[in-house]
Design an enzyme around this catalytic site. Structure first.
Site, PDB file in Angstrom:
ATOM      1  CB  CYS A   1      27.812  60.772  28.455  1.00 32.48           C
ATOM      2  SG  CYS A   1      28.760  60.289  29.903  1.00 32.48           S
TER       3      CYS A   1
ATOM      4  CG  HIS B   1      31.398  63.174  26.232  1.00 31.84           C
ATOM      5  ND1 HIS B   1      30.393  64.046  26.589  1.00 31.84           N
ATOM      6  CD2 HIS B   1      31.636  62.409  27.320  1.00 31.84           C
ATOM      7  CE1 HIS B   1      30.047  63.830  27.845  1.00 31.84           C
ATOM      8  NE2 HIS B   1      30.778  62.832  28.316  1.00 31.84           N
TER       9      HIS B   1
ATOM     10  CD  GLU C   1      29.815  66.025  23.744  1.00 32.43           C
ATOM     11  OE1 GLU C   1      29.764  64.957  23.103  1.00 32.43           O
ATOM     12  OE2 GLU C   1      29.419  66.130  24.924  1.00 32.43           O
TER      13      GLU C   1
END
Ligand code: XMP
Length: 519
Positions: free
Chosen positions: A85, A175, A177
């Site tokens: 990002c 993202h 994660e």
């Protein structure tokens, strides 16, 4: 004190809310990782000598002159880099690409098209496929820096994933994660394994070995004192330190009379009996109960308990001749300095109780062997050290204990009533096989009396509230949706078996707006 596994990844934090999750995912891939705020990234880089770098997201914009930047030495290091990002945008901004802001962005679930092959997609995604990811960006990359090629795109981000194989720099707008990117953990695993070439052999057994050697070196011939709270963290820290330095460690367990049913006995028998660790058990119930007389303000209770705990601990430490080191079960989430862009202090919602202030007062150095670990990793380490599952898997319990689950004035009698109700509730949760699905569950004794009828008689007794939440870190929480039959079974048992309670209610408040504890 830090462990220095030879294979590690440095995560540069630009202030995203979810940076900790990157560290989690990398560790789940069997690779040790640490987070450093971007302002301290160069020092961490030198200390850790990592094998790869991950750049986090951020609430900032690279278009802002004061936006955080990637240290030049990291860009020049020649190591593999993954930008996420803001991390992607800052790479392009600093390497000669272009970032544009202000035309909408993408927030939430999005789909990307896989347009080309990429090492990050190994065994996972193929050209022509569409995959779900989680986006949260206002700005976007609109021109790539030299040497980069686009490998995936979305409706709002033409360069959703980009690659520079020669320099081993990869980046994505979404993202990976967060769980809303279902394949995200695997993308991160491909980065650390296939791009950085790491074996993924970081385990708790290795951590235990390295830590023990490190504790021995750090402590030398010194004496260590450890305050046990009954919780998992201080227990695991104590057992690990004991394995390293044996009888140079003394544990002190200050019993404030506000523990759960049978908890003190369990701690004492575990430490003295099972582990043979020197333990001073101080029953300070009278002192705490006396001091709590007439105190009903939540913060006043917390402050009194925190201060008195330290006083008692200090007295006991003096009695055994003092110590050179104080051991604490501090965890990684408490250590990570989150990056503040406003510079303002965060608001104190509750004063959390710990043994802060003691080391300076008593001239002791800190030993914090769990500083690099997350809660579930501490549990793994506990199991590795032979702590019983029933102990290691326990729900978190606050330092001030039952005092903050008894709104209004606390006394022995009310603590006893609550202990019984709480034990029934937890027993039923375990019997229903729900204990591990719940982050924390407990009963609260309200300072409210209501009228009831039992047999042919009128009752006028206390209300007990039940709380159960799911959470990942205690920062936010959802209520646990028990079925009605379960709740009515618990309510019936508590009312029948606990004298002093004639009504049971269930707390339906998430956090926010509520907190997990009632005070
Ligand atoms: P709240 O009530 O703030 O709780 O939503 C979040 C988590 O923190 C625990 N908690 C504490 N833990 N000392 C602790 O060690 C404290 O003073 C304390 N207060 C709250 C709470 O049980 C929950 O897990």
């Amino acid at each position: 004190m830090t462990v220095q596994p030879s294979d590690s990844i440095l995560i540069v934090d630009f202030g995203s809310q979810v940076t900790q999750l990157i560290a989690r995912r990398v560790r789940e891939a069997g690779v040790y990782s640490e987070i450093a705020p971007f302002t301290m990234a160069e020092a961490a880089f030198t200390r850790m000598a990592p094998k790869g770098i991950i750049l986090s997201g951020s609430p900032a914009s690279v278009l802002d002159d004061n936006g955080p930047r990637i240290p030049q030495s990291i860009l020049d290091s020649g190591l593999p880099i993954l930008g996420i990002c803001y991390g992607q945008q800052s790479l392009m901004h600093q390497l000669g690409g272009e970032v544009t802001g202000g035309d909408g962005g993408e927030f939430g679930r999005a789909f990307i098209d896989i347009n080309d092959t990429c090492v990050l997609f190994d065994g996972l995604w193929s050209v022509g496929e569409k995959h779900q990811v989680w986006m949260s960006h206002g700005d976007k990359v609109t021109k790539l820096a030299e040497g980069f090629r686009p490998v995936a795109s979305s409706a709002g981000a033409p360069f959703a994933v980009i690659a520079n194989d020669e320099k081993r720099i990869y980046a994505m707008q979404f993202h990976p994660e967060v769980v809303h990117t279902p394949d995200g953990a695997k993308l991160l695993k491909n980065f650390v394994r296939h791009v950085c070439g790491l074996k993924g052999d970081w385990t708790m057994a290795e951590f235990r070995k390295t830590k023990i050697a490190e504790i021995r070196e750090f402590v030398g011939e010194g004496r260590v004192i450890c305050g046990l709270s009954g919780g998992v963290d201080s227990a695991v820290a104590a057992v690990l330190i004991h394995e390293a330095i044996g009888d140079q460690l003394t544990c002190v367990y200050v019993d404030h009379g506000l523990m759960r049913l049978g908890e003190s006995e369990q701690v004492v028998s575990l430490f003295r009996g099972h582990f043979n660790i020197p333990l001073v058990h101080v029953d300070a119930t009278t002192l705490f109960m006396k001091g709590l007389e007439g105190v009903s303000d939540p913060e006043a209770k917390r402050k009194f308990i925190g201060k008195t705990f330290i006083d008692v601990f200090e007295d006991e430490a003096r009695k055994i001749g003092g110590a050179d080191f104080l051991a604490q079960g501090t965890l990684y989430p408490d250590v990570i300095e989150s990056v503040s862009f406003t510079g303002g202090p965060s608001v104190t919602i509750k004063s959390h109780h710990n043994v802060g202030g003691l080391p300076e007062r008593m001239n002791m150095k800190l030993v914090e062997p769990l500083r690099e670990l997350f809660k579930d990793e501490v549990r793994d380490l506990g199991r590795e050290l032979g702590l019983p599952d029933i102990f290691v898997g326990r729900h978190p319990f606050p330092g001030p204990g039952l005092a903050i689950r008894i709104p209004g004035e606390v006394n022995r009698e009310r603590a006893d009533v609550l202990r019984k109700a709480d034990a029934i509730y937890l027993e039923e949760i375990r019997n229903a096989g729900l204990y591990d699905a719940i982050w924390q569950a407990f009963a609260v004794l309200l300072p409210v009396k209501t009228v009831g009828v039992m047999g042919d008689g009128r009752t006028y007794d206390n209300v007990c509230a039940l709380r159960a939440v799911t959470s990942t870190d205690g920062m936010t929480a959802d209520i646990y949706p028990f079925d009605a039959a379960f709740l009515s079974r618990v309510a019936t048992r508590i009312i029948n078996e606990v004298k002093g309670i004639n009504r049971v209610v269930y707390d339906y408040t998430s956090k926010p707006p509520g907190t997990i504890e009632w005070e």
